[in-house]
Design a protein around this motif. Structure first.
Motif, PDB file in Angstrom:
ATOM      1  N   LYS A  79     -25.392  -6.482 -44.839  1.00  9.87           N
ATOM      2  CA  LYS A  79     -25.967  -6.931 -43.562  1.00  9.87           C
ATOM      3  C   LYS A  79     -25.261  -8.095 -43.123  1.00  9.87           C
ATOM      4  CE  LYS A  79     -30.453  -8.361 -41.606  1.00  9.87           C
ATOM      5  NZ  LYS A  79     -31.893  -8.482 -41.731  1.00  9.87           N
ATOM      6  N   GLU A  80     -24.823  -8.224 -41.924  1.00 10.38           N
ATOM      7  CA  GLU A  80     -24.044  -9.606 -41.332  1.00 10.38           C
ATOM      8  C   GLU A  80     -25.076 -10.831 -41.332  1.00 10.38           C
ATOM      9  OE1 GLU A  80     -20.923  -9.427 -38.054  1.00 10.38           O
ATOM     10  OE2 GLU A  80     -22.776 -10.101 -37.095  1.00 10.38           O
ATOM     11  N   THR A  81     -24.506 -11.914 -41.878  1.00  9.71           N
ATOM     12  CA  THR A  81     -25.380 -13.197 -41.923  1.00  9.71           C
ATOM     13  C   THR A  81     -24.593 -14.231 -41.192  1.00  9.71           C
ATOM     14  OG1 THR A  81     -23.956 -13.754 -44.251  1.00  9.71           O
ATOM     15  CG2 THR A  81     -26.294 -12.533 -44.440  1.00  9.71           C
ATOM     16  N   TYR A  82     -23.029 -13.819 -40.828  1.00  2.00           N
ATOM     17  CA  TYR A  82     -22.635 -14.911 -39.843  1.00  2.00           C
ATOM     18  C   TYR A  82     -21.623 -13.948 -38.993  1.00  2.00           C
ATOM     19  CZ  TYR A  82     -19.557 -18.720 -38.524  1.00  2.00           C
ATOM     20  OH  TYR A  82     -19.077 -19.701 -37.647  1.00  2.00           O
ATOM     21  N   HIS A  83     -21.596 -14.330 -37.864  1.00  2.00           N
ATOM     22  CA  HIS A  83     -20.608 -13.651 -36.658  1.00  2.00           C
ATOM     23  C   HIS A  83     -19.515 -14.264 -36.407  1.00  2.00           C
ATOM     24  CE1 HIS A  83     -19.612 -10.163 -34.458  1.00  2.00           C
ATOM     25  NE2 HIS A  83     -19.308 -10.779 -33.319  1.00  2.00           N
ATOM     26  N   GLN A  84     -18.439 -13.999 -36.680  1.00  2.00           N
ATOM     27  CA  GLN A  84     -17.120 -14.903 -36.252  1.00  2.00           C
ATOM     28  C   GLN A  84     -17.057 -14.420 -34.642  1.00  2.00           C
ATOM     29  OE1 GLN A  84     -14.736 -16.466 -39.823  1.00  2.00           O
ATOM     30  NE2 GLN A  84     -14.991 -14.195 -40.226  1.00  2.00           N
ATOM     31  N   THR A  85     -16.071 -15.459 -33.997  1.00  2.00           N
ATOM     32  CA  THR A  85     -15.454 -15.126 -32.712  1.00  2.00           C
ATOM     33  C   THR A  85     -14.780 -13.993 -32.632  1.00  2.00           C
ATOM     34  OG1 THR A  85     -13.908 -16.990 -32.981  1.00  2.00           O
ATOM     35  CG2 THR A  85     -15.947 -17.609 -32.085  1.00  2.00           C
ATOM     36  N   ASP A  86     -13.822 -13.488 -33.567  1.00  3.39           N
ATOM     37  CA  ASP A  86     -12.810 -12.479 -33.309  1.00  3.39           C
ATOM     38  C   ASP A  86     -13.700 -11.150 -33.713  1.00  3.39           C
ATOM     39  OD1 ASP A  86     -13.479 -12.564 -36.203  1.00  3.39           O
ATOM     40  OD2 ASP A  86     -11.482 -12.778 -36.831  1.00  3.39           O
ATOM     41  N   GLY A  87     -14.941 -11.005 -33.765  1.00  2.00           N
ATOM     42  CA  GLY A  87     -15.650  -9.905 -33.755  1.00  2.00           C
ATOM     43  C   GLY A  87     -16.055  -9.372 -35.156  1.00  2.00           C
ATOM     44  N   THR A  88     -15.345 -10.129 -36.338  1.00  4.13           N
ATOM     45  CA  THR A  88     -15.550  -9.672 -37.454  1.00  4.13           C
ATOM     46  C   THR A  88     -16.933 -10.559 -38.081  1.00  4.13           C
ATOM     47  OG1 THR A  88     -14.117 -11.527 -38.437  1.00  4.13           O
ATOM     48  CG2 THR A  88     -13.199  -9.494 -37.909  1.00  4.13           C
ATOM     49  N   GLY A  89     -17.188 -10.288 -39.329  1.00  2.00           N
ATOM     50  CA  GLY A  89     -18.438 -11.049 -39.932  1.00  2.00           C
ATOM     51  C   GLY A  89     -18.423 -11.281 -41.431  1.00  2.00           C
ATOM     52  N   VAL A  90     -19.606 -11.719 -41.789  1.00  5.63           N
ATOM     53  CA  VAL A  90     -19.527 -11.732 -43.055  1.00  5.63           C
ATOM     54  C   VAL A  90     -20.973 -11.588 -43.611  1.00  5.63           C
ATOM     55  CG1 VAL A  90     -19.439 -13.784 -45.063  1.00  5.63           C
ATOM     56  CG2 VAL A  90     -18.272 -14.017 -42.928  1.00  5.63           C
ATOM     57  N   LEU A 131     -23.258 -10.486 -47.707  1.00  5.54           N
ATOM     58  CA  LEU A 131     -23.481 -11.343 -48.708  1.00  5.54           C
ATOM     59  C   LEU A 131     -22.448 -10.851 -49.794  1.00  5.54           C
ATOM     60  CD1 LEU A 131     -27.532 -10.674 -48.958  1.00  5.54           C
ATOM     61  CD2 LEU A 131     -26.088 -12.766 -48.317  1.00  5.54           C
ATOM     62  N   GLY A 132     -21.407 -11.602 -49.938  1.00  3.01           N
ATOM     63  CA  GLY A 132     -20.216 -11.252 -50.658  1.00  3.01           C
ATOM     64  C   GLY A 132     -19.326 -10.406 -50.285  1.00  3.01           C
ATOM     65  N   TRP A 133     -19.687  -9.967 -48.864  1.00  7.47           N
ATOM     66  CA  TRP A 133     -18.428  -9.094 -48.128  1.00  7.47           C
ATOM     67  C   TRP A 133     -18.012  -9.518 -46.938  1.00  7.47           C
ATOM     68  CZ3 TRP A 133     -16.532  -5.039 -50.501  1.00  7.47           C
ATOM     69  CH2 TRP A 133     -17.324  -4.419 -51.581  1.00  7.47           C
ATOM     70  N   MET A 134     -16.755  -9.269 -46.653  1.00  6.26           N
ATOM     71  CA  MET A 134     -16.352  -9.507 -45.261  1.00  6.26           C
ATOM     72  C   MET A 134     -16.443  -8.331 -44.484  1.00  6.26           C
ATOM     73  SD  MET A 134     -15.082 -12.436 -45.812  1.00  6.26           S
ATOM     74  CE  MET A 134     -14.411 -13.507 -46.982  1.00  6.26           C
ATOM     75  N   ILE A 135     -16.887  -8.361 -43.201  1.00  8.03           N
ATOM     76  CA  ILE A 135     -17.324  -7.323 -42.323  1.00  8.03           C
ATOM     77  C   ILE A 135     -16.430  -7.186 -41.066  1.00  8.03           C
ATOM     78  CG2 ILE A 135     -18.928  -6.114 -41.018  1.00  8.03           C
ATOM     79  CD1 ILE A 135     -21.087  -7.692 -42.703  1.00  8.03           C
ATOM     80  N   GLY A 136     -15.789  -5.884 -41.131  1.00  5.54           N
ATOM     81  CA  GLY A 136     -14.870  -5.584 -40.123  1.00  5.54           C
ATOM     82  C   GLY A 136     -15.192  -4.593 -39.141  1.00  5.54           C
ATOM     83  N   ASN A 137     -14.384  -4.090 -38.214  1.00  5.76           N
ATOM     84  CA  ASN A 137     -14.828  -3.155 -37.314  1.00  5.76           C
ATOM     85  C   ASN A 137     -13.504  -2.464 -36.808  1.00  5.76           C
ATOM     86  OD1 ASN A 137     -15.244  -1.989 -34.283  1.00  5.76           O
ATOM     87  ND2 ASN A 137     -17.277  -2.644 -34.793  1.00  5.76           N
ATOM     88  N   ASP A 138     -13.453  -1.090 -36.934  1.00  4.66           N
ATOM     89  CA  ASP A 138     -12.412  -0.326 -36.863  1.00  4.66           C
ATOM     90  C   ASP A 138     -12.826   0.772 -35.682  1.00  4.66           C
ATOM     91  OD1 ASP A 138      -9.934   0.859 -36.606  1.00  4.66           O
ATOM     92  OD2 ASP A 138     -10.111   1.956 -38.843  1.00  4.66           O
ATOM     93  N   ASP A 139     -12.350   0.614 -34.364  1.00  2.97           N
ATOM     94  CA  ASP A 139     -12.821   1.376 -33.364  1.00  2.97           C
ATOM     95  C   ASP A 139     -14.032   1.800 -33.251  1.00  2.97           C
ATOM     96  OD1 ASP A 139      -9.961   1.851 -32.648  1.00  2.97           O
ATOM     97  OD2 ASP A 139      -9.660   3.584 -34.077  1.00  2.97           O
ATOM     98  N   GLY A 140     -14.793   0.613 -33.536  1.00  2.00           N
ATOM     99  CA  GLY A 140     -16.371   0.673 -33.198  1.00  2.00           C
ATOM    100  C   GLY A 140     -16.933   1.293 -34.438  1.00  2.00           C
ATOM    101  N   LYS A 141     -16.322   1.312 -35.440  1.00  5.09           N
ATOM    102  CA  LYS A 141     -16.829   1.954 -36.931  1.00  5.09           C
ATOM    103  C   LYS A 141     -16.949   0.388 -37.940  1.00  5.09           C
ATOM    104  CE  LYS A 141     -15.764   6.714 -36.758  1.00  5.09           C
ATOM    105  NZ  LYS A 141     -14.863   7.779 -37.174  1.00  5.09           N
ATOM    106  N   ARG A 142     -17.890   0.213 -38.516  1.00  9.17           N
ATOM    107  CA  ARG A 142     -17.995  -1.008 -39.280  1.00  9.17           C
ATOM    108  C   ARG A 142     -17.774  -0.580 -40.622  1.00  9.17           C
ATOM    109  NH1 ARG A 142     -22.020  -1.461 -43.180  1.00  9.17           N
ATOM    110  NH2 ARG A 142     -22.975   0.391 -42.264  1.00  9.17           N
ATOM    111  N   PHE A 143     -16.795  -1.610 -41.369  1.00  8.04           N
ATOM    112  CA  PHE A 143     -16.384  -1.288 -42.593  1.00  8.04           C
ATOM    113  C   PHE A 143     -16.403  -2.815 -43.584  1.00  8.04           C
ATOM    114  CE2 PHE A 143     -12.493  -2.691 -40.325  1.00  8.04           C
ATOM    115  CZ  PHE A 143     -11.958  -3.575 -41.142  1.00  8.04           C
ATOM    116  N   VAL A 144     -16.645  -2.834 -44.703  1.00  7.09           N
ATOM    117  CA  VAL A 144     -16.834  -4.022 -45.617  1.00  7.09           C
ATOM    118  C   VAL A 144     -15.484  -4.025 -46.471  1.00  7.09           C
ATOM    119  CG1 VAL A 144     -19.348  -3.987 -45.249  1.00  7.09           C
ATOM    120  CG2 VAL A 144     -18.245  -2.851 -47.179  1.00  7.09           C
ATOM    121  N   TYR A 145     -15.375  -5.406 -46.886  1.00  7.76           N
ATOM    122  CA  TYR A 145     -14.213  -5.351 -47.658  1.00  7.76           C
ATOM    123  C   TYR A 145     -14.391  -6.788 -48.605  1.00  7.76           C
ATOM    124  CZ  TYR A 145     -11.947  -8.395 -44.163  1.00  7.76           C
ATOM    125  OH  TYR A 145     -11.835  -9.300 -43.219  1.00  7.76           O
TER     126      TYR A 145
END
Length: 231
Positions: free
Chosen positions: A155-166, A168-182
Motif C-alpha cells: 500500500k502506497e504511503t508516499y506519492h512522488q511527483t514522478d508518479g512513483t511511490g513508496v 512499507l519497505g517497497w518502492m512502487i512503480g507504474n508500467d503502462d498503468g500496471k502497478r509493480f513493487v521492487y
C-alpha cells in the motif's frame, strides 16, 4: 549517521558494536524535525531499526526469532534469517566486486542470535540472508498478494511527483498503468540485487549479480527479462 557512511565497512561494524538500543533511545531525545512528516521523501534505514526495537520490546523476543518464525509459518521460508549460523557459513556464496576480485564477507548484523536488547544496528538498514530458492518463494508471495501483511506492505504511503511511490519497505512503480513493487540494493560485500513483483502480470524477477554492476544496468536487465517472459 552521515559521517559514519564515510568510513570503511569494518570500522562501521566496530562502531555499531558499541551503539545499541539504549544509545539510540537517548539520542532520539536530541532529534529535531526539519520538515513536516509525510511531505518529503528521503531513503533512510533508521526507521526500520526503530521498528525492530519496538517489535522486540512489545513481543519480548529477539527480532531474529520473530522474523524467522513468521517467514517459516506464513511463507514457508526456512532458509532466510538475519544471522547466518556458523555451521551454515559454508553455504554462503562468495561475493565479487567483478569477475576477478572476491570481496571479504562481513557479518552485517552485529547481533548475537536469540538475544534481546543487544547491539542491533545494520549498515544501510536491517540485513537479511537468504537462498535463491527462498527468494523465489518470497517473490511469488508478493506477486500473489494473498498474505495480509504483504498486501499492506504494497500500500502506497508516499506519492512522488514522478508518479512513483513508496510502500512499507517497497518502492512502487507504474508500467503502462500496471502497478509493480521492487527493491534493489548493494550490500558492500560483493553483491548487487533486485527483487521485483508484477502482481497484475503474475510475474516476478529476482536478480543477484556482482557488485560492480550498477543499479541502472540491473533495471535494464530486468526489463529485458520481463519482455522475454511475456513473449
Amino acid at each position: 549517521m552521515d559521517s559514519i557512511k564515510n568510513i570503511s565497512l569494518p570500522k562501521q561494524l566496530d562502531f555499531f558494536v558499541k551503539y545499541n538500543q539504549d544509545t539510540l533511545m537517548k539520542d532520539m531525545h536530541k532529534f529535531k524535525l526539519d520538515t513536516l512528516p509525510g511531505t518529503k521523501y528521503e531513503y533512510n534505514g533508521n526507521a526500520m531499526t526503530i521498528l525492530i526495537l519496538l517489535l522486540e520490546r512489545i513481543y519480548h523476543q529477539p527480532y531474529e526469532l520473530l522474523v524467522t518464525n513468521y517467514l517459516k509459518n506464513h511463507l514457508g521460508l526456512y532458509d532466510t534469517r538475519t544471522k547466518i549460523p556458523v555451521n551454515q557459513l559454508s553455504r554462503f556464496i562468495q561475493g565479487y566486486k567483478d569477475a576477478s576480485r572476491p570481496v571479504q564477507w562481513y557479518d552485517l548484523t552485529n547481533k548475537k542470535t536469540n538475544e534481546i536488547n543487544t547491539n542491533f544496528f545494520y549498515p544501510g538498514g536491517p540485513s537479511m540472508n537468504s537462498t535463491m530458492a527462498d527468494m523465489l518463494k518470497y517473490v511469488i508471495a508478493n506477486v500473489e498478494e494473498t498474505n495480509p501483511a504483504i498486501r499492506l506492505s504494497h500500500k502506497e504511503t508516499y506519492h512522488q511527483t514522478d508518479g512513483t511511490g513508496v510502500g512499507l519497505g517497497w518502492m512502487i512503480g507504474n508500467d503502462d498503468g500496471k502497478r509493480f513493487v521492487y527493491h534493489s540494493g548493494r550490500t558492500g560485500i560483493g553483491f548487487s540485487t533486485l527483487c521485483i513483483a508484477y502482481p497484475e502480470d503474475k510475474m516476478g524477477i529476482m536478480i543477484l549479480v556482482n557488485d560492480n554492476l550498477s543499479q541502472d544496468n540491473i533495471s535494464i536487465l530486468s526489463d529485458k527479462i520481463k519482455v522475454a517472459l511475456m513473449e
